[in-house]
Design a protein around this motif. Structure first.
Motif, PDB file in Angstrom:
ATOM      1  N   ARG A 159       0.838  -1.197   0.000  1.00  0.00           N
ATOM      2  CA  ARG A 159       0.000   0.000   0.000  1.00  0.00           C
ATOM      3  C   ARG A 159       0.872   1.246   0.000  1.00  0.00           C
ATOM      4  N   THR A 160       0.591   2.165  -0.921  1.00  0.00           N
ATOM      5  CA  THR A 160       1.274   3.447  -0.999  1.00  0.00           C
ATOM      6  C   THR A 160       0.237   4.539  -0.838  1.00  0.00           C
ATOM      7  N   SER A 161       0.538   5.557  -0.046  1.00  0.00           N
ATOM      8  CA  SER A 161      -0.397   6.665   0.176  1.00  0.00           C
ATOM      9  C   SER A 161       0.060   7.900  -0.576  1.00  0.00           C
ATOM     10  N   SER A 202       0.036 -10.133  -3.182  1.00  0.00           N
ATOM     11  CA  SER A 202      -0.824 -10.439  -4.325  1.00  0.00           C
ATOM     12  C   SER A 202      -1.638  -9.242  -4.785  1.00  0.00           C
ATOM     13  N   ALA A 203      -1.442  -8.080  -4.177  1.00  0.00           N
ATOM     14  CA  ALA A 203      -2.156  -6.870  -4.590  1.00  0.00           C
ATOM     15  C   ALA A 203      -1.267  -5.657  -4.396  1.00  0.00           C
ATOM     16  N   ASN A 204      -1.561  -4.614  -5.164  1.00  0.00           N
ATOM     17  CA  ASN A 204      -0.856  -3.349  -5.086  1.00  0.00           C
ATOM     18  C   ASN A 204      -1.922  -2.269  -5.035  1.00  0.00           C
ATOM     19  N   VAL A 205      -1.954  -1.476  -3.974  1.00  0.00           N
ATOM     20  CA  VAL A 205      -3.015  -0.498  -3.763  1.00  0.00           C
ATOM     21  C   VAL A 205      -2.395   0.868  -3.502  1.00  0.00           C
ATOM     22  N   ASP A 206      -2.890   1.896  -4.208  1.00  0.00           N
ATOM     23  CA  ASP A 206      -2.523   3.285  -3.948  1.00  0.00           C
ATOM     24  C   ASP A 206      -3.719   3.962  -3.306  1.00  0.00           C
ATOM     25  N   GLU A 240       3.342   9.604   2.304  1.00  0.00           N
ATOM     26  CA  GLU A 240       3.751   9.014   3.583  1.00  0.00           C
ATOM     27  C   GLU A 240       4.485   7.695   3.439  1.00  0.00           C
ATOM     28  N   GLY A 241       4.597   7.222   2.242  1.00  0.00           N
ATOM     29  CA  GLY A 241       5.424   6.050   2.035  1.00  0.00           C
ATOM     30  C   GLY A 241       4.650   4.793   1.731  1.00  0.00           C
ATOM     31  N   THR A 242       5.383   3.724   1.674  1.00  0.00           N
ATOM     32  CA  THR A 242       4.829   2.435   1.298  1.00  0.00           C
ATOM     33  C   THR A 242       4.869   1.508   2.494  1.00  0.00           C
ATOM     34  N   ARG A 243       3.781   0.795   2.695  1.00  0.00           N
ATOM     35  CA  ARG A 243       3.753  -0.267   3.700  1.00  0.00           C
ATOM     36  C   ARG A 243       3.560  -1.570   2.955  1.00  0.00           C
ATOM     37  N   ARG A 244       4.245  -2.586   3.387  1.00  0.00           N
ATOM     38  CA  ARG A 244       4.239  -3.859   2.671  1.00  0.00           C
ATOM     39  C   ARG A 244       3.622  -4.961   3.509  1.00  0.00           C
TER      40      ARG A 244
END
Length: 183
Positions: free
Chosen positions: A85-87, A150-154, A166-170
């Motif tokens: 997840r990236t914000s 298995s997913a990539n969310v912005d 605010e960055g990426t959380r994995r």
């Protein structure tokens, strides 16, 4: 709760029992029958179900959110996998329209093509999100995600928290509450 088994634990327990004067036969007789004491008959509750039951108990939800969570719980929805997840905020994401033509707002996200448009997602730490956009770098694999994701969310935020983007959380658990249709 995650159980970590260590091979030397059984040896240490046997040594303690031996020093205490208990024979292996006495220890076996005192041990409970059936399953070992550390296991339970219930399945562990996953992150989504834990979140949904806790939030529904507080009652601080809009009617549509409460309905969506109750329906998902009734259908047995569980965590679908792990997501990156990236914000983004208005400073770093100046666009005002999503791919479906709606306005950018809190509660919408861009997701990879494996998740249909207008699907309702739950992402740990972000709550309920509606997929309304795609984005150029919202892909799975090819250096965009790590193994196990298995997913990539912005996710769009109304304001910056701790700086722009605010960055990426994995490896965040996510669940698909309702599959959308492509429009």
């Amino acid at each position: 709760m995650i159980e970590i088994r260590r091979p030397h634990t059984a040896i240490a327990a046997a040594l303690v029992a031996l020093l205490a004067g208990i024979t292996p036969a006495q220890r076996a007789q005192a041990a409970p029958k059936g399953r070992p004491h550390h296991s339970t008959n219930t399945r562990p509750v996953d992150a989504f179900r834990r979140y949904a039951t806790a939030v529904l108990a507080t009652g601080h939800l809009s009617p549509w959110q409460a309905t969506a969570l109750r329906d998902a719980l009734a259908r047995g929805v569980t965590v679908a996998g792990r997501a990156k997840r990236t914000s983004y905020c208005p400073r770093c994401c100046p666009g005002t329209r999503c791919a479906d033509g709606s306005r950018v707002r809190v509660g919408v996200c861009a997701a990879n093509r494996g998740i249909p448009m207008h699907s309702l997602l739950w992402v740990e730490g972000d709550g309920l999100l509606l997929v309304t956009d795609r984005g150029g770098a919202v892909r799975v694999g090819g250096g965009y995600t790590r193994a196990g994701e298995s997913a990539n969310v912005d996710v769009w935020r109304a304001r910056c928290r701790g700086g722009c983007n605010e960055g990426t959380r994995r490896n965040l658990p996510y669940a698909i509450l309702r599959m959308g249709g492509a429009k």
